[in-house]
Design a protein around this motif. Structure first.
Motif, mmCIF file in Angstrom:
data_model
loop_
_atom_site.group_PDB
_atom_site.id
_atom_site.type_symbol
_atom_site.label_atom_id
_atom_site.label_comp_id
_atom_site.label_asym_id
_atom_site.label_seq_id
_atom_site.Cartn_x
_atom_site.Cartn_y
_atom_site.Cartn_z
ATOM 1 N N ALA A 47 42.740 28.952 44.760
ATOM 2 C CA ALA A 47 42.150 28.648 46.062
ATOM 3 C C ALA A 47 42.264 29.855 47.002
ATOM 4 N N THR A 48 43.317 30.623 46.884
ATOM 5 C CA THR A 48 43.475 31.817 47.706
ATOM 6 C C THR A 48 42.404 32.843 47.371
ATOM 7 N N VAL A 49 42.173 33.056 46.086
ATOM 8 C CA VAL A 49 41.168 34.024 45.649
ATOM 9 C C VAL A 49 39.769 33.533 46.035
ATOM 10 N N ALA A 50 39.498 32.248 45.824
ATOM 11 C CA ALA A 50 38.192 31.703 46.192
ATOM 12 C C ALA A 50 37.992 31.759 47.702
ATOM 13 N N GLY A 51 39.022 31.451 48.468
ATOM 14 C CA GLY A 51 38.930 31.519 49.932
ATOM 15 C C GLY A 51 38.683 32.932 50.423
ATOM 16 N N ALA A 52 39.345 33.899 49.807
ATOM 17 C CA ALA A 52 39.139 35.299 50.201
ATOM 18 C C ALA A 52 37.716 35.746 49.887
ATOM 19 N N GLY A 53 37.195 35.324 48.736
ATOM 20 C CA GLY A 53 35.810 35.662 48.388
ATOM 21 C C GLY A 53 34.818 35.029 49.338
ATOM 22 N N PHE A 54 35.060 33.775 49.683
ATOM 23 C CA PHE A 54 34.187 33.082 50.631
ATOM 24 C C PHE A 54 34.240 33.755 52.000
ATOM 25 N N ALA A 55 35.422 34.130 52.453
ATOM 26 C CA ALA A 55 35.571 34.788 53.755
ATOM 27 C C ALA A 55 34.862 36.145 53.762
ATOM 28 N N ALA A 56 34.954 36.890 52.659
ATOM 29 C CA ALA A 56 34.275 38.189 52.578
ATOM 30 C C ALA A 56 32.759 38.008 52.613
ATOM 31 N N ALA A 57 32.250 37.008 51.887
ATOM 32 C CA ALA A 57 30.804 36.755 51.892
ATOM 33 C C ALA A 57 30.331 36.323 53.275
ATOM 34 N N LEU A 110 27.641 37.569 58.496
ATOM 35 C CA LEU A 110 27.698 37.662 59.958
ATOM 36 C C LEU A 110 27.377 39.067 60.447
ATOM 37 N N ILE A 111 27.832 40.080 59.720
ATOM 38 C CA ILE A 111 27.515 41.463 60.090
ATOM 39 C C ILE A 111 26.014 41.708 59.966
ATOM 40 N N LEU A 112 25.409 41.186 58.917
ATOM 41 C CA LEU A 112 23.966 41.334 58.722
ATOM 42 C C LEU A 112 23.187 40.636 59.834
ATOM 43 N N VAL A 113 23.584 39.441 60.189
ATOM 44 C CA VAL A 113 22.901 38.695 61.257
ATOM 45 C C VAL A 113 23.073 39.402 62.600
ATOM 46 N N ALA A 114 24.261 39.934 62.856
ATOM 47 C CA ALA A 114 24.495 40.645 64.119
ATOM 48 C C ALA A 114 23.623 41.897 64.208
ATOM 49 N N GLY A 115 23.459 42.597 63.104
ATOM 50 C CA GLY A 115 22.601 43.782 63.101
ATOM 51 C C GLY A 115 21.149 43.433 63.379
ATOM 52 N N GLN A 116 20.675 42.369 62.758
ATOM 53 C CA GLN A 116 19.296 41.932 62.992
ATOM 54 C C GLN A 116 19.101 41.451 64.430
#
Length: 112
Positions: A14-24, A29-35
């Motif tokens: 769950a820690t690894v899956a949570g970290a992957g989800f948070a990174a995605a 969010l960075i992509l949306v902020a740029g647009q």
């Protein structure tokens, strides 16, 4: 004995899956902020172009020369933190193009 070698331990998945989800999610969010920043700059450039064209056209309609009307349009564009890229008179209309952060907009204004 062989059955214990192939057993897997799922502790910590769950820690690894949570970290992957948070990174995605962070990347999205960075992509949306740029647009959104690009869209905001485009809208600001359009507002600056509209206001500059109306101010310049008003000056031109009052009888001021085209150079003075374009100077007025440039002043209004700068007050809106935009760069006046082009200003020209075609007939009785004033056409301006402004840029903000490489986003360009143009507007045309004249007497009714």
């Amino acid at each position: 004995m062989l059955s214990t070698l192939w057993r897997t331990n799922d502790a910590g998945y769950a820690t690894v899956a949570g970290a992957g989800f948070a990174a995605a999610l962070g990347g999205l969010l960075i992509l949306v902020a740029g647009q959104a920043g690009g869209l905001l700059a485009r809208e600001q450039a359009q507002v600056a172009a509209d206001l500059a064209a109306v101010a310049g056209a008003y000056a031109y309609a009052r009888g001021e020369p085209a150079a003075t009307a374009c100077s007025r349009a440039q002043e209004i564009a700068e007050l809106n933190k935009a760069h006046l890229k082009r200003c020209s008179v075609e007939g009785v209309d004033l056409i301006v193009a402004t840029t903000i952060k490489d986003k360009e907009a143009w507007a045309k204004a004249g007497p009714l």
